[in-house]
Design a protein around this motif. Structure first.
Motif, mmCIF file in Angstrom:
data_model
loop_
_atom_site.group_PDB
_atom_site.id
_atom_site.type_symbol
_atom_site.label_atom_id
_atom_site.label_comp_id
_atom_site.label_asym_id
_atom_site.label_seq_id
_atom_site.Cartn_x
_atom_site.Cartn_y
_atom_site.Cartn_z
ATOM 1 N N LEU A 1 6.536 -9.226 -7.203
ATOM 2 C CA LEU A 1 6.227 -8.204 -6.198
ATOM 3 C C LEU A 1 7.145 -6.993 -6.348
ATOM 4 N N ILE A 2 8.405 -7.230 -6.678
ATOM 5 C CA ILE A 2 9.330 -6.117 -6.921
ATOM 6 C C ILE A 2 8.824 -5.272 -8.083
ATOM 7 N N ARG A 3 8.375 -5.935 -9.169
ATOM 8 C CA ARG A 3 7.893 -5.177 -10.332
ATOM 9 C C ARG A 3 6.604 -4.443 -10.017
ATOM 10 N N LYS A 4 5.804 -4.983 -9.130
ATOM 11 C CA LYS A 4 4.608 -4.258 -8.690
ATOM 12 C C LYS A 4 5.014 -2.935 -8.052
ATOM 13 N N ASN A 5 6.092 -2.945 -7.283
ATOM 14 C CA ASN A 5 6.566 -1.704 -6.673
ATOM 15 C C ASN A 5 7.081 -0.715 -7.710
ATOM 16 N N TYR A 6 7.547 -1.218 -8.844
ATOM 17 C CA TYR A 6 7.980 -0.327 -9.930
ATOM 18 C C TYR A 6 6.809 0.174 -10.771
ATOM 19 N N GLY B 1 0.770 -1.238 0.000
ATOM 20 C CA GLY B 1 0.000 0.000 0.000
ATOM 21 C C GLY B 1 0.796 1.280 0.000
ATOM 22 N N GLU B 2 2.097 1.206 0.284
ATOM 23 C CA GLU B 2 2.915 2.418 0.350
ATOM 24 C C GLU B 2 4.318 2.115 -0.146
ATOM 25 N N LEU B 3 4.864 3.011 -0.966
ATOM 26 C CA LEU B 3 6.222 2.847 -1.468
ATOM 27 C C LEU B 3 7.208 3.367 -0.421
ATOM 28 N N VAL B 4 7.993 2.466 0.127
ATOM 29 C CA VAL B 4 8.921 2.817 1.199
ATOM 30 C C VAL B 4 10.083 3.631 0.641
ATOM 31 N N PRO C 1 12.099 2.847 -8.147
ATOM 32 C CA PRO C 1 10.648 2.718 -8.359
ATOM 33 C C PRO C 1 9.944 4.058 -8.506
ATOM 34 N N ARG C 2 10.318 5.055 -7.718
ATOM 35 C CA ARG C 2 9.689 6.374 -7.840
ATOM 36 C C ARG C 2 9.973 6.992 -9.208
ATOM 37 N N PHE D 1 11.878 -3.141 -2.349
ATOM 38 C CA PHE D 1 11.480 -4.201 -1.426
ATOM 39 C C PHE D 1 10.327 -3.771 -0.515
ATOM 40 N N SER D 2 9.576 -2.735 -0.889
ATOM 41 C CA SER D 2 8.415 -2.347 -0.089
ATOM 42 C C SER D 2 7.510 -3.568 0.104
ATOM 43 N N PRO D 3 7.002 -3.792 1.304
ATOM 44 C CA PRO D 3 6.896 -2.864 2.439
ATOM 45 C C PRO D 3 8.010 -2.984 3.478
ATOM 46 N N LEU D 4 9.114 -3.651 3.174
ATOM 47 C CA LEU D 4 10.178 -3.818 4.167
ATOM 48 C C LEU D 4 10.819 -2.473 4.494
ATOM 49 N N THR D 5 11.090 -2.243 5.765
ATOM 50 C CA THR D 5 11.749 -1.008 6.201
ATOM 51 C C THR D 5 13.129 -1.287 6.780
ATOM 52 N N GLY D 6 13.622 -2.477 6.558
ATOM 53 C CA GLY D 6 14.944 -2.855 7.046
ATOM 54 C C GLY D 6 15.144 -4.338 6.845
ATOM 55 N N PHE D 7 16.233 -4.849 7.374
ATOM 56 C CA PHE D 7 16.482 -6.284 7.307
ATOM 57 C C PHE D 7 15.566 -6.992 8.307
#
Length: 333
Positions: free
Chosen positions: A294-299, A27-30, A194-195, A70-76
């Motif tokens: 999923l990565i391409r979805k973020n792009y 739902g949000e691009l990190v 991605p942005r 790698f959204s929605p990940l905010t870290g490792f």
């Protein structure tokens, strides 16, 4: 019956479009790069905290964490998400995610760290890229991870071989604050985040986009396949070759990118976009195919081409394929 030329899967799900583009995963691009004031604070902090020099794979993972791929990940990942990914192909909150993204360290490095500590992440030249706030440290069960993620213990598999022979003994998980993106000195204009890809789509008025990943030069059948996918999906094309860590023995990406640039001239005008992806592939077959989608979805892709034996590493030591040829397509269908 599976399509031997590749399968195009709709990635948009039930989400409403973000303006006129598909919503990012979760739902949000990190975006993990902090503002200038926070950078100054973190640079001062780095003088008093331990540092880790990142490997090629870790640099790729960090870059895609920082730029939102790698959204929605905010870290490792910390251990609860790691365990959930292994067992259920999803994060602890239920968001689909098939691949563990953890920072591995040696036993010696792990013994010097503790939860609640901050850690400077540096490239091999010592340039600081980010600060990680350690939440958890745990011993890796490599046999379990190999069997769960790769479905194999055979070190002929490059992912299994890397896990057993190059990965450290412990994982650390925690939130990342980005300071500087990893440095690149080649093809800078093609290394779109991605942005940036989404901004191009918005500028050109693209509403539907097919993603195609490759780690090989584009041959004629693939070219025709992408044209067919564009026609069937009524979409534009994101040609996104991997320029990170790929399968041993692959053609170097400098040569491949020149091939893609040459091939791009044969597509209809303003119908395709070439963008390089600094991904460290695991060659994990069906799990990896889902990860790539999923990565391409973020792009901003609404569709993704899944080929025969997608992200497969070839044959095992007995001369048999590690994965069934259409297993990736079946998982995404």
């Amino acid at each position: 019956m599976a399509d031997p030329m590749g399968v195009r899967r709709d990635l948009s799900g039930r989400n409403e479009a973000l303006k006129h583009l598909v919503m990012p995963h979760g739902g949000e691009l990190v975006h993990l790069t902090v503002d200038e004031d926070r950078k100054d604070v973190l640079k001062d902090l780095s003088l008093h905290i331990p540092s880790i020099i990142l490997s090629e794979r870790q640099l790729c993972d960090l870059e895609l964490l920082m730029n939102g791929a790698f959204s929605p990940l905010t870290g490792f990942m910390a251990n609860p998400d790691y365990e959930s990914v292994l067992d259920r192909l999803s994060l602890q909150d239920g968001t689909i995610w098939p691949m563990p993204i953890c920072l591995d360290v040696s036993e010696t490095e792990a013994s010097r760290l503790e939860s609640g500590q901050s850690l400077a992440l540096r490239d091999p030249e010592g340039f600081m890229l980010a600060v990680m706030h350690v939440e958890e440290i745990w011993l890796i069960d490599k046999k379990r991870e190999a069997q769960t993620i790769y479905g194999a213990m055979d070190t002929t598999h490059p992912g299994v071989d890397y896990l057993f022979h190059k990965t450290g003994s412990h994982y650390i998980g925690g939130r990342v604050e980005g300071i500087n993106m990893p440095l690149h000195f080649d093809f800078k204009h093609l290394r779109l985040t991605p942005r940036e890809v989404r901004a191009v789509c918005a500028k050109l008025g693209w509403r539907r986009m097919v993603g195609f990943q490759t780690r090989n030069p584009l041959h004629r059948a693939q070219f025709e396949m992408t044209l067919r996918a564009m026609r069937e999906a009524k979409a534009n094309l994101l040609l996104q070759p991997v320029v990170g860590h790929t399968k041993p023995g692959d053609i170097d990406y400098y040569t491949r990118v020149r091939c893609y640039q040459s091939a791009s001239r044969h597509y209809p005008p303003n119908m395709m976009l070439l963008s390089l992806l600094p991904l460290a592939m695991r060659m994990a077959g069906p799990r990896e195919a889902l990860w790539h989608a999923l990565i391409r979805k973020n792009y901003g892709c609404t569709h993704f081409i899944v080929g025969r034996d997608h992200a497969g590493p070839g044959l095992n030591k007995e001369g048999r394929p590690f994965y069934e040829p259409y297993a990736s397509q079946e998982l995404l269908s």
